[in-house]
Each structure stands twice: as C-alpha cells, then as structure tokens.
Design a protein around this motif. Structure first.
Motif, mmCIF file in Angstrom:
data_model
loop_
_atom_site.group_PDB
_atom_site.id
_atom_site.type_symbol
_atom_site.label_atom_id
_atom_site.label_comp_id
_atom_site.label_asym_id
_atom_site.label_seq_id
_atom_site.Cartn_x
_atom_site.Cartn_y
_atom_site.Cartn_z
ATOM 1 N N THR A 151 0.829 -0.968 0.157
ATOM 2 C CA THR A 151 -0.168 -0.115 -0.069
ATOM 3 C C THR A 151 0.684 1.017 0.381
ATOM 4 O OG1 THR A 151 -2.372 1.172 1.422
ATOM 5 C CG2 THR A 151 -0.362 0.634 2.501
ATOM 6 N N ASP A 152 0.201 2.500 -0.444
ATOM 7 C CA ASP A 152 1.375 3.004 -0.564
ATOM 8 C C ASP A 152 0.679 4.275 0.812
ATOM 9 O OD1 ASP A 152 0.452 6.748 -2.025
ATOM 10 O OD2 ASP A 152 2.158 5.717 -1.897
ATOM 11 N N TYR A 153 1.595 5.282 1.058
ATOM 12 C CA TYR A 153 1.470 5.322 2.260
ATOM 13 C C TYR A 153 0.919 6.444 2.653
ATOM 14 C CZ TYR A 153 2.593 8.093 6.610
ATOM 15 O OH TYR A 153 2.560 7.922 7.805
ATOM 16 N N SER A 154 0.708 7.864 1.682
ATOM 17 C CA SER A 154 -0.435 9.306 1.714
ATOM 18 C C SER A 154 -1.400 8.618 0.709
ATOM 19 C CB SER A 154 0.568 10.737 0.867
ATOM 20 O OG SER A 154 2.223 10.364 1.293
ATOM 21 N N MET A 155 -2.692 8.649 0.926
ATOM 22 C CA MET A 155 -3.864 8.322 0.183
ATOM 23 C C MET A 155 -4.811 9.280 1.417
ATOM 24 S SD MET A 155 -4.037 4.556 -0.753
ATOM 25 C CE MET A 155 -3.944 3.902 1.308
ATOM 26 N N PRO A 156 -5.515 10.102 0.287
ATOM 27 C CA PRO A 156 -6.507 10.864 0.609
ATOM 28 C C PRO A 156 -7.621 10.343 2.017
ATOM 29 C CG PRO A 156 -6.862 10.699 -1.273
ATOM 30 C CD PRO A 156 -5.927 9.759 -0.385
ATOM 31 N N GLY A 157 -7.913 10.230 2.767
ATOM 32 C CA GLY A 157 -8.706 9.460 3.418
ATOM 33 C C GLY A 157 -8.187 8.430 5.052
ATOM 34 N N MET A 158 -7.931 6.820 4.111
ATOM 35 C CA MET A 158 -7.102 6.327 5.233
ATOM 36 C C MET A 158 -5.359 6.188 5.039
ATOM 37 S SD MET A 158 -8.198 2.885 5.946
ATOM 38 C CE MET A 158 -9.953 3.553 6.577
ATOM 39 N N THR A 159 -5.194 6.850 6.057
ATOM 40 C CA THR A 159 -3.297 6.252 5.157
ATOM 41 C C THR A 159 -3.012 5.228 5.370
ATOM 42 O OG1 THR A 159 -2.758 6.384 6.987
ATOM 43 C CG2 THR A 159 -2.722 8.572 6.058
ATOM 44 N N GLY A 160 -1.741 4.317 4.826
ATOM 45 C CA GLY A 160 -1.383 3.265 4.284
ATOM 46 C C GLY A 160 -0.830 2.934 5.568
ATOM 47 N N TYR A 161 -0.307 4.118 7.310
ATOM 48 C CA TYR A 161 -0.404 3.579 7.763
ATOM 49 C C TYR A 161 -1.661 3.212 8.771
ATOM 50 C CZ TYR A 161 0.999 5.054 12.508
ATOM 51 O OH TYR A 161 1.295 3.992 14.202
ATOM 52 N N GLU A 162 -2.820 4.325 8.477
ATOM 53 C CA GLU A 162 -3.865 3.261 9.174
ATOM 54 C C GLU A 162 -4.313 2.268 8.787
ATOM 55 O OE1 GLU A 162 -5.943 6.946 8.374
ATOM 56 O OE2 GLU A 162 -4.931 8.073 9.856
ATOM 57 N N LEU A 163 -4.247 1.693 7.423
ATOM 58 C CA LEU A 163 -4.993 0.972 6.608
ATOM 59 C C LEU A 163 -3.733 -0.252 7.512
ATOM 60 C CD1 LEU A 163 -5.566 -1.143 4.669
ATOM 61 C CD2 LEU A 163 -4.251 -0.377 3.065
ATOM 62 N N LEU A 164 -2.651 -0.140 7.898
ATOM 63 C CA LEU A 164 -1.760 -1.374 8.454
ATOM 64 C C LEU A 164 -1.790 -1.506 9.597
ATOM 65 C CD1 LEU A 164 1.016 -2.310 8.250
ATOM 66 C CD2 LEU A 164 2.182 -0.568 9.320
ATOM 67 N N ARG A 165 -2.373 -0.923 10.489
ATOM 68 C CA ARG A 165 -3.040 -0.970 11.649
ATOM 69 C C ARG A 165 -3.994 -1.909 11.448
ATOM 70 N NH1 ARG A 165 -3.587 3.708 15.427
ATOM 71 N NH2 ARG A 165 -3.058 1.922 17.124
ATOM 72 N N LYS A 166 -4.699 -1.561 10.853
ATOM 73 C CA LYS A 166 -6.225 -1.537 10.738
ATOM 74 C C LYS A 166 -5.958 -3.242 10.696
ATOM 75 C CE LYS A 166 -10.547 0.821 10.259
ATOM 76 N NZ LYS A 166 -9.787 2.365 10.881
ATOM 77 N N ILE A 167 -4.699 -3.351 9.879
ATOM 78 C CA ILE A 167 -4.481 -5.104 9.214
ATOM 79 C C ILE A 167 -4.563 -5.529 10.414
ATOM 80 C CG2 ILE A 167 -3.649 -6.739 7.768
ATOM 81 C CD1 ILE A 167 -4.103 -4.246 5.649
ATOM 82 N N LYS A 168 -3.013 -5.242 11.103
ATOM 83 C CA LYS A 168 -2.926 -5.374 12.331
ATOM 84 C C LYS A 168 -3.196 -5.648 13.230
ATOM 85 C CE LYS A 168 1.357 -6.452 9.799
ATOM 86 N NZ LYS A 168 1.414 -7.786 9.687
ATOM 87 N N GLN A 169 -4.541 -5.119 13.336
ATOM 88 C CA GLN A 169 -5.572 -5.487 14.363
ATOM 89 C C GLN A 169 -6.329 -6.363 14.154
ATOM 90 O OE1 GLN A 169 -6.748 -1.232 14.636
ATOM 91 N NE2 GLN A 169 -4.890 -0.344 16.047
ATOM 92 N N SER A 170 -6.501 -7.006 13.429
ATOM 93 C CA SER A 170 -7.337 -7.837 13.120
ATOM 94 C C SER A 170 -6.746 -9.349 12.971
ATOM 95 C CB SER A 170 -7.614 -7.275 11.894
ATOM 96 O OG SER A 170 -8.307 -8.430 10.390
ATOM 97 N N SER A 171 -7.963 -10.581 14.357
ATOM 98 C CA SER A 171 -7.073 -11.356 13.982
ATOM 99 C C SER A 171 -7.103 -11.953 12.669
ATOM 100 C CB SER A 171 -7.973 -12.196 15.007
ATOM 101 O OG SER A 171 -9.750 -11.393 14.949
#
Lengths: 217, 150
Positions: A75-95
């Motif tokens: 994933t790209d880092y800088s994206m409007p809305g959800m950043t790549g970092y935020e996406l990363l966090r959500k994925i790592k928080q998901s079992s």
C-alpha cells in the motif's frame, strides 16, 4: 502450524497481492510489476476499498470477492482518507489478517515515517518509484516465508537457546527439511529480510532495514 | 528497408530523451515491463499520466491565480504530480515541481508563479516529444508483426 509461507511453497500456487494506491499511474505500474513477477493482483484505490475487499468492514474472513486468499498487501502511504499507515494498523489489529505481510510504499524517504511503519509491523518500506528488483526481492522474501511473524518467532526462539546449539533448521519457519527450496546461508543473502534476521539479535530492530533503505538512494 | 529507417528514428528519438535528461531510468524500468501481452504498456502508462497531469495542472493554474494563494493546497497537488511524474520517469518535470514546491514553501509568490510556468513548459514539451515517439513505435510495431512469420 499453518503459516502463509507453507501454503506458498507448493510451487503451483501464485501469490495473491492486494495493491492499494490512489494514483492511477502508480496503480497501473505496481499491478504490472506484480503480474510480471507472476503474482495475482487485485488493485484498489483506497484503504477503505482494501478493507472492503478483505471483508474487514463488517464480516470476518480472509477471502476476497473471488475467494482468493490474500498473501501480501502492498500500500501507498499518502492517500486521502485512510493513509497506508492507518490501513496497516487496522490489518495488524485484525485477528483474521494480522499474519498477512504488509508493505508500505512512499515517495518520501522520511526516517520517522519508516520507523513508525516498521514498528507497527510493516514487512518492508519501499521508496517510490518502485522497481522490478524491489518486487522480485519482496516476492522471494514472502515465498521463503521470511515474514515479520516468522522472524519474530525465530528471534524469540534463538534468544532462549544455548549458544552451543546449532542454528535451528527445525525452528518454526516453513523452510522445513522436506522443502524443495534450499536455505541460503543468512550471511550471503542479499535480501533485506535475511539481513534483519541476522542483525536483529545484535542491534535495534529496524536499524539494518533503515540503513538499507537510506543507502539505496 | 523502410522499417530499418523507422527503427533508427525511434532509437535516436529515444536516446535524445535521455541525453536531454527529460526522461530518466524509471522510464527504462517501464520499458522492461512490456511484453507480448502488453506491447504498448509504456504508451498506456504515459497516456494515463498525461490525462491526470493535464487536469491537475489546470487546477494548479487556477490555484496559483487565486489571491491569496492557498499554499498548503497547492503543495498537496504538487506532491501528487511529483509522485506520478517520478513513476513515469519524467525527470525535468519532476525537477521543476521540486523548484516550484520550494518557492511555495517559502511563500515566494512571484517566484512560485514563474517556476510554475516553467513546470508547465517542461510538461508540455515532454508531451509534445512523446506523442510522435509513440506514434512511430506503433508504426514499427505493426510493421514488425506484419513481417513476423505466422
């Protein structure tokens, strides 16, 4: 125990990569880079689309629309809305999905950004524009099962092992003796993931990955 | 005979892009991704690029004419343009973007406007140079496939 890497070692299976980037051009390029490297690709334009695809916007389950398991998220880092970092966090928080390796791409080589992503569990941080050699290296890493998860376990195991014990080939990595792929000696490997595996014990977690990234300008 | 001249033309056009540094190694990366299934990949990517960049430049032009200039907004757009320009190997365009961005960050209005005009110029030059290049490539491509034994 079932690990993403084990599934991949049966040669006939292709990596299925979920690519996330808001730029049309970059999406087209990354898709091509991955296809050329014999990966199946699903390219989406945003973090929320990515979560939708994974079924993380409500339902659990690692199957995408067409039932293909996702083996890697890039994933790209800088994206409007959800950043790549935020996406990363959500994925790592998901079992369901935290085992999937996530790679961040960014046109900006910012140390604090890189560190933050690696701390959060990103597999790798690629500086854009991404090259074919980056993708090939990444794919090799994933195929050999050299992911954060496995590295974490291997490090843990080594920490408590005797100095006198041999390097564990029976450790929890997917490269079991029955695997058709020979394990290259860690010191000779050119790939970032192997470099981290050896130096992790000696130094801070991300310094070698960072060093590699910074020097590759 | 004709196709050899055409190919020579293509080769020297292409070389001039690199000699003049209007394109860089990333363009070569894209060329390496072309294959039989996708023989016009580079042209497709550049077409996509120009579609987006032309629209973005129009928006930027408007933003630069607004008083006062919304610099954070302009910077964001320049960042976006820089990303895609880097992805296709548009070297000079990318350099002009960097110059414009710097001046914007220093809120030097007149300087930024001038730099932006340079940026536009480089962008339009690139477009003008690549169009005939891709046209020639297509011609050569169809000539070659016509000659290929079935």
């Amino acid at each position: 125990m079932a690990v993403a890497g084990e599934v991949l070692l049966s040669g006939s299976q292709e990596l299925h990569v979920l690519a996330v980037d808001d730029s049309h051009v970059d999406r087209k390029v990354i898709e091509k880079l991955l296809r050329i490297s014999s990966c199946k690709v699903t390219a989406v334009e945003s973090g929320s689309r990515a979560l939708q695809f994974l079924g993380l916007d409500g339902e659990e389950g690692s199957l995408g629309f067409n039932g293909l398991k996702v083996n890697l998220i890039i994933t790209d880092y800088s994206m409007p809305g959800m950043t790549g970092y935020e996406l990363l966090r959500k994925i790592k928080q998901s079992s369901a999905f935290r085992e999937i390796p996530v790679v961040i791409m960014s046109s900006e080589n910012i140390l604090t950004r890189i560190d933050r992503c690696l701390e959060e569990g990103a597999e790798e941080f690629l500086v854009k524009p991404v090259k074919l050699s980056d993708v090939k290296r990444l794919k090799d890493c994933i195929m050999r099962g050299e992911t954060e998860e496995n590295r974490g376990r291997r490090f843990y195991k080594r920490k408590f092992e005797d100095d006198s014990s041999p390097p564990s080939s029976e450790s929890s990595t997917p490269s079991s003796p029955s695997s058709p792929l020979p394990l290259p000696p860690l010191s000779a490997a050119p790939f970032a993931c192997d470099l981290v595996a050896t130096s992790e014990i000696l130094s801070s977690p991300h310094s070698s990955k960072r060093a590699k990234l910074c020097n590759s300008d | 005979m004709e196709s050899r001249t055409l190919r020579q033309q293509i080769i020297s056009m292409r070389q001039s892009f690199f000699d003049e540094e209007i394109l860089d190694g990333q363009f070569t990366q894209l060329e390496q991704l072309e294959d039989r299934d996708n023989p016009n990949f580079v042209e497709e990517v550049l077409t996509l690029y120009f579609r987006d960049s032309t629209a973005l430049l129009a928006t930027l032009e408007q933003a630069m004419e607004t008083v006062p200039i919304d610099f954070p907004k302009v910077d964001k757009m320049l960042h976006q343009l820089k990303g895609s320009s880097a992805s296709v190997g548009a070297n000079k365009v990318r350099n002009e973007i960097n110059k414009t961005r710097e001046l914007c960050q220093e809120t030097k209005v007149e300087g930024a406007k001038a730099a932006f005009q340079e940026l536009r110029k480089e962008h339009d030059t690139l477009k003008a140079k690549l169009e005939p290049y891709f046209h020639q490539l297509r011609q050569a491509g169809s000539a070659e496939s016509a000659m290929r034994p079935r």
